[in-house]
Design an enzyme around this catalytic site. Structure first.
Site, PDB file in Angstrom:
ATOM      1  N   ARG A  69      41.047  35.599  30.681  1.00 48.21           N
ATOM      2  CA  ARG A  69      40.770  35.474  29.139  1.00 48.21           C
ATOM      3  C   ARG A  69      41.610  36.601  28.556  1.00 48.21           C
ATOM      4  O   ARG A  69      41.849  37.786  29.078  1.00 48.21           O
ATOM      5  CB  ARG A  69      39.463  35.871  28.850  1.00 48.21           C
ATOM      6  CG  ARG A  69      38.658  34.399  29.127  1.00 48.21           C
ATOM      7  CD  ARG A  69      37.287  34.382  28.654  1.00 48.21           C
ATOM      8  NE  ARG A  69      36.374  35.417  29.415  1.00 48.21           N
ATOM      9  CZ  ARG A  69      36.228  36.769  28.726  1.00 48.21           C
ATOM     10  NH1 ARG A  69      36.507  37.088  27.703  1.00 48.21           N
ATOM     11  NH2 ARG A  69      35.496  37.441  29.507  1.00 48.21           N
ATOM     12  N   TYR A 103      45.232  29.047  31.516  1.00 44.95           N
ATOM     13  CA  TYR A 103      44.332  29.603  32.537  1.00 44.95           C
ATOM     14  C   TYR A 103      42.898  29.220  31.772  1.00 44.95           C
ATOM     15  O   TYR A 103      42.616  29.150  30.708  1.00 44.95           O
ATOM     16  CB  TYR A 103      44.234  31.331  32.305  1.00 44.95           C
ATOM     17  CG  TYR A 103      42.832  31.794  32.943  1.00 44.95           C
ATOM     18  CD1 TYR A 103      42.514  31.809  34.190  1.00 44.95           C
ATOM     19  CD2 TYR A 103      41.840  32.299  32.262  1.00 44.95           C
ATOM     20  CE1 TYR A 103      41.393  32.181  34.592  1.00 44.95           C
ATOM     21  CE2 TYR A 103      40.551  32.777  32.509  1.00 44.95           C
ATOM     22  CZ  TYR A 103      40.574  32.680  33.720  1.00 44.95           C
ATOM     23  OH  TYR A 103      39.406  33.105  34.325  1.00 44.95           O
ATOM     24  N   LYS A 131      33.960  28.970  26.675  1.00 40.17           N
ATOM     25  CA  LYS A 131      33.694  30.346  25.882  1.00 40.17           C
ATOM     26  C   LYS A 131      33.853  29.881  24.411  1.00 40.17           C
ATOM     27  O   LYS A 131      33.107  30.298  23.578  1.00 40.17           O
ATOM     28  CB  LYS A 131      34.651  31.477  26.349  1.00 40.17           C
ATOM     29  CG  LYS A 131      34.142  31.712  27.821  1.00 40.17           C
ATOM     30  CD  LYS A 131      32.985  32.172  28.024  1.00 40.17           C
ATOM     31  CE  LYS A 131      32.781  32.659  29.350  1.00 40.17           C
ATOM     32  NZ  LYS A 131      31.414  33.106  29.662  1.00 40.17           N
ATOM     33  N   HIS A 177      25.036  33.899  26.227  1.00 38.81           N
ATOM     34  CA  HIS A 177      25.926  34.288  27.399  1.00 38.81           C
ATOM     35  C   HIS A 177      24.855  34.429  28.329  1.00 38.81           C
ATOM     36  O   HIS A 177      24.803  35.643  28.889  1.00 38.81           O
ATOM     37  CB  HIS A 177      26.875  35.452  27.292  1.00 38.81           C
ATOM     38  CG  HIS A 177      27.677  35.674  28.350  1.00 38.81           C
ATOM     39  ND1 HIS A 177      28.579  36.744  28.581  1.00 38.81           N
ATOM     40  CD2 HIS A 177      28.347  34.598  29.049  1.00 38.81           C
ATOM     41  CE1 HIS A 177      29.390  36.460  29.540  1.00 38.81           C
ATOM     42  NE2 HIS A 177      29.401  35.005  30.020  1.00 38.81           N
ATOM     43  N   SER A 217      30.349  40.853  32.376  1.00 38.17           N
ATOM     44  CA  SER A 217      30.733  40.277  33.615  1.00 38.17           C
ATOM     45  C   SER A 217      30.762  41.414  34.826  1.00 38.17           C
ATOM     46  O   SER A 217      30.581  42.680  34.191  1.00 38.17           O
ATOM     47  CB  SER A 217      32.301  40.138  33.428  1.00 38.17           C
ATOM     48  OG  SER A 217      32.847  41.023  32.607  1.00 38.17           O
ATOM     49  N   CYS A 236      28.174  41.715  36.744  1.00 37.11           N
ATOM     50  CA  CYS A 236      27.159  42.239  37.374  1.00 37.11           C
ATOM     51  C   CYS A 236      26.239  41.102  38.091  1.00 37.11           C
ATOM     52  O   CYS A 236      25.240  41.302  38.058  1.00 37.11           O
ATOM     53  CB  CYS A 236      26.285  42.357  35.955  1.00 37.11           C
ATOM     54  SG  CYS A 236      26.893  43.946  35.169  1.00 37.11           S
ATOM     55  N   ASP A 285      25.923  30.537  33.290  1.00 33.78           N
ATOM     56  CA  ASP A 285      26.813  31.232  32.218  1.00 33.78           C
ATOM     57  C   ASP A 285      26.269  30.976  30.772  1.00 33.78           C
ATOM     58  O   ASP A 285      26.501  32.174  30.080  1.00 33.78           O
ATOM     59  CB  ASP A 285      28.227  30.897  32.316  1.00 33.78           C
ATOM     60  CG  ASP A 285      29.079  31.848  31.698  1.00 33.78           C
ATOM     61  OD1 ASP A 285      29.059  32.944  31.791  1.00 33.78           O
ATOM     62  OD2 ASP A 285      30.180  31.146  31.414  1.00 33.78           O
ATOM     63  N   ARG A 340      39.186  31.541  40.806  1.00 37.14           N
ATOM     64  CA  ARG A 340      38.071  31.020  40.446  1.00 37.14           C
ATOM     65  C   ARG A 340      37.729  29.616  41.147  1.00 37.14           C
ATOM     66  O   ARG A 340      38.796  28.889  41.595  1.00 37.14           O
ATOM     67  CB  ARG A 340      38.142  30.380  38.773  1.00 37.14           C
ATOM     68  CG  ARG A 340      38.265  31.557  37.657  1.00 37.14           C
ATOM     69  CD  ARG A 340      37.185  32.000  37.682  1.00 37.14           C
ATOM     70  NE  ARG A 340      36.864  33.392  36.808  1.00 37.14           N
ATOM     71  CZ  ARG A 340      36.181  33.818  36.168  1.00 37.14           C
ATOM     72  NH1 ARG A 340      34.974  32.752  35.878  1.00 37.14           N
ATOM     73  NH2 ARG A 340      36.081  34.739  35.302  1.00 37.14           N
TER      74      ARG A 340
END
Ligand code: OXD
Ligand code: MN
Length: 593
Positions: A69, A197, A206, A226, A248, A250, A277, A376
């Site tokens: 991103r 992407y 998102k 989120h 992100s 975590c 997510d 991914r």
């Protein structure tokens, strides 16, 4: 496929702008999708993987300049800059439409325009919303077919309504200088150009389910967050649901798919995944907060995913999955990534498609990696062995607890409960994580990421905090309890003290007990912390004093933290709700006592 006038007009406008050779409406049929897979293999856009070992799976490589991103090129185009707020890039909508249309004009020449009707949330659910994405990429169509519910059925639900989000994607030249990911919340519109992407082009995720939906939620009285959603089943078969927000890196997907330690499994404890997510949450008829996962699949980070770290995620990728920017094992036409296992392939191509030499691998040098660190998998949610039976439930599931968290080596204790909803909103608004050696830049730098929404909030974050406070007022006594966790406290040598992963279940059990009113706690200046003896350490190689050390609230550390929160709050100016300023003053007063 539809007679909705607004849809047809928009499609005609886009056709005149983009000038495609052909137009294909995506009806969602397996036959049509199979034809597109074959076409993508023919053009090299995707590679078919070993049908026996990975049935229905494909590999795709993005342009090396286009692997993540791009927050610096992501804009919230509201009429005034104040509406977008201090944490978003802003541009005047008129100016941005012109710039984007100039970039996209004629960019579909020689190509097919794919029109994807999709639903975020189970089709027809009162919590779901509809979008239509126009794209020139089969990879996008096939990923959207995994990540959302697509096809003609969506138009049946939409009817003549104008409540749908216009999503335009054009790959153009994948030129990073002309790459823009733009949200126009007042127009229900998203435009993404010059990227291929996932996070920039699967516009349901998102861009819609967080940036546009957070704005819609603000206007319509609900919340787009989120957050992962998981169900925790006790031996009596009762399931309680938790929603949790982490920045992100975590371990959100890992927590969502956690496997409890053996002694708890033996007793009958289970964890069910609803989402990894995003959560959309609304107040239900009984006054409680109900959540759905608007997505239909997982767009997970591959590196580090393995049998031990996340068995359920790995299982989810065993069929009908699209891999992006991982390595190709040439010996058996399967995929590999760092951390999958200890047997790197002998003959492989790296994520760029170049021969990869495992003997040259150097941990500190990312250019020697086989898979891109942000590679991914796009996997259907139904593949997940622990997917919740409520996953398709349109009315959502009631949330008992909300968890915030981050990576803090010394500051936050393993877990604490907020003193009230307002205090919980304060904790979320001050959420932070420390950078690790895995990321570029200095180690241990604290980044504030309120509610893990910093890159995803589609309007002024001061208004967003106020919206959280208002939701709490509406929920009243039905409000979920708010907690903060920190799995990442370290000892003096920098080693993690808490084992994490499945053992996090021990903490989740305390959280649920607190919601039920069956566990005790100790009041500290920051909130309620467990009594060490209330966190079950059965079968764990940890003594109670070590546990006490990670439950400790150190005054000096927290005085510094309060000063940093004060600094962080400055950027919101007069948009900062007074309740949050009061909360900060109360924290300071509690620490001074
Ligand atoms: C994601 C992210 O990809 O948060 O989910 O960056
Ligand atoms: Mn995310």
């Amino acid at each position: 496929m539809t007679s909705n006038k607004q849809v047809l007009t928009w499609v005609e406008d886009m056709k005149s702008l983009l000038k495609p050779d052909k137009v294909m409406w995506i009806d969602g049929s397996e036959e049509q999708l199979e034809g597109l897979r074959a076409e993508a293999v023919r053009t090299g856009e995707m590679m078919k993987l070993n049908e026996e070992l990975l049935p229905g799976c494909y590999l795709h490589r993005t342009n090396p300049n286009d692997v993540a991103r791009v927050e610096d090129r992501t804009f919230i185009c509201t009429r005034t800059q104040e509406e977008a707020g201090p944490t978003n890039n802003w541009c005047d909508p008129k100016e941005m439409y012109k710039r984007l249309y100039d970039i996209a004009r004629g960019s579909y020449q020689g190509k097919t325009m794919y029109i994807i009707p999709f639903s975020m949330g189970p089709i027809g659910s009162p919590l779901a919303k509809i979008g239509i994405e126009i794209t020139d990429s089969i990879y996008v169509v096939l990923n959207m077919a995994i990540m959302t519910r697509i096809g003609a059925r969506v138009f049946d639900v939409l009817g003549d309504s104008n409540d749908w989000v216009r999503c335009l994607h054009s790959r153009c030249d994948i030129d990073p200088e002309k790459r823009y990911i733009c949200q126009f919340p007042e127009d229900n519109t998203i435009i993404s150009v010059n990227s291929g992407y996932g996070g920039n082009v699967l516009l349901g995720k998102k861009c819609f389910a967080l940036r546009i939906a957070s704005y819609q939620g603000w206007k319509e009285g609900w919340m787009a967050e989120h957050m992962l959603i998981l169900g925790l089943e006790n031996p009596k078969g009762e399931v309680k649901y938790i929603a949790a927000a982490f920045p992100s890196a975590c371990g959100k997907t890992n927590l969502a798919m956690l496997i409890p330690p053996k002694y708890l499994r033996d007793k009958g404890y289970k964890v069910w995944t609803v989402g990894d997510d995003i959560a959309w949450m609304r107040i239900g008829a009984d006054g409680r907060l109900y959540a759905i996962n608007p997505e239909n699949g997982f767009f997970g980070v591959a590196p580090g995913t393995n049998e031990n770290s996340n068995y359920n995620a790995l299982q989810s990728t065993k069929k009908n999955t699209i891999f992006t920017n991982v390595a190709l094992n040439l010996d058996n036409n399967t995929v590999w990534w760092e951390g999958l296992d200890k047997n790197p392939p002998v003959h492989a191509l790296d994520w760029k498609g170049n021969p990869w030499d495992p003997s040259k691998f150097v941990k500190s040098d990312k250019s020697t990696y086989a898979a891109h660190p942000n590679s991914r998998f796009t996997a259907p949610a139904i593949n997940c062995p622990c997917i919740s039976s409520e996953f398709e439930k349109g009315e959502g599931i009631p949330i008992s607890a909300i968890i915030f968290g981050g990576r803090r080596a010394k500051c936050a204790p393993l877990v604490y409960q907020s003193k009230s909803w307002e205090n919980g909103v304060f904790i979320g608004s001050a959420m932070a994580s420390e950078t690790t050696a895995a990321a570029a830049g200095a180690v241990g730098v604290v980044r504030r990421d309120p509610m893990a929404m910093l890159p995803f909030c589609g309007y002024n974050m001061g208004d967003y905090f106020q919206h959280w406070l208002d939701m709490g007022k509406k929920l009243g006594k039905n409000a979920p309890k708010i907690f903060n966790v920190n799995w990442f406290r370290t000892d003096d040598e920098g080693n993690f003290i808490w084992p994490g992963f499945g053992d996090n279940m021990r903490v989740l059990n305390w959280i649920i007990d607190r919601c039920e009113g069956t566990a005790d706690a100790v009041e500290t200046p920051i909130g309620y912390v467990p009594k060490a003896e209330d966190i079950d350490l059965t079968d764990l190689d940890m003594d109670i004093d070590t546990l006490r050390s990670i439950l400790k609230v150190d005054r000096a550390t927290w005085e510094k933290e309060a000063a940093e929160i004060e600094e962080h709050y400055k950027k919101f100016g007069n948009k900062l709700p007074k309740e949050l300023r009061n909360q900060l003053e109360m924290l300071k007063a509690n620490l001074a006592k």
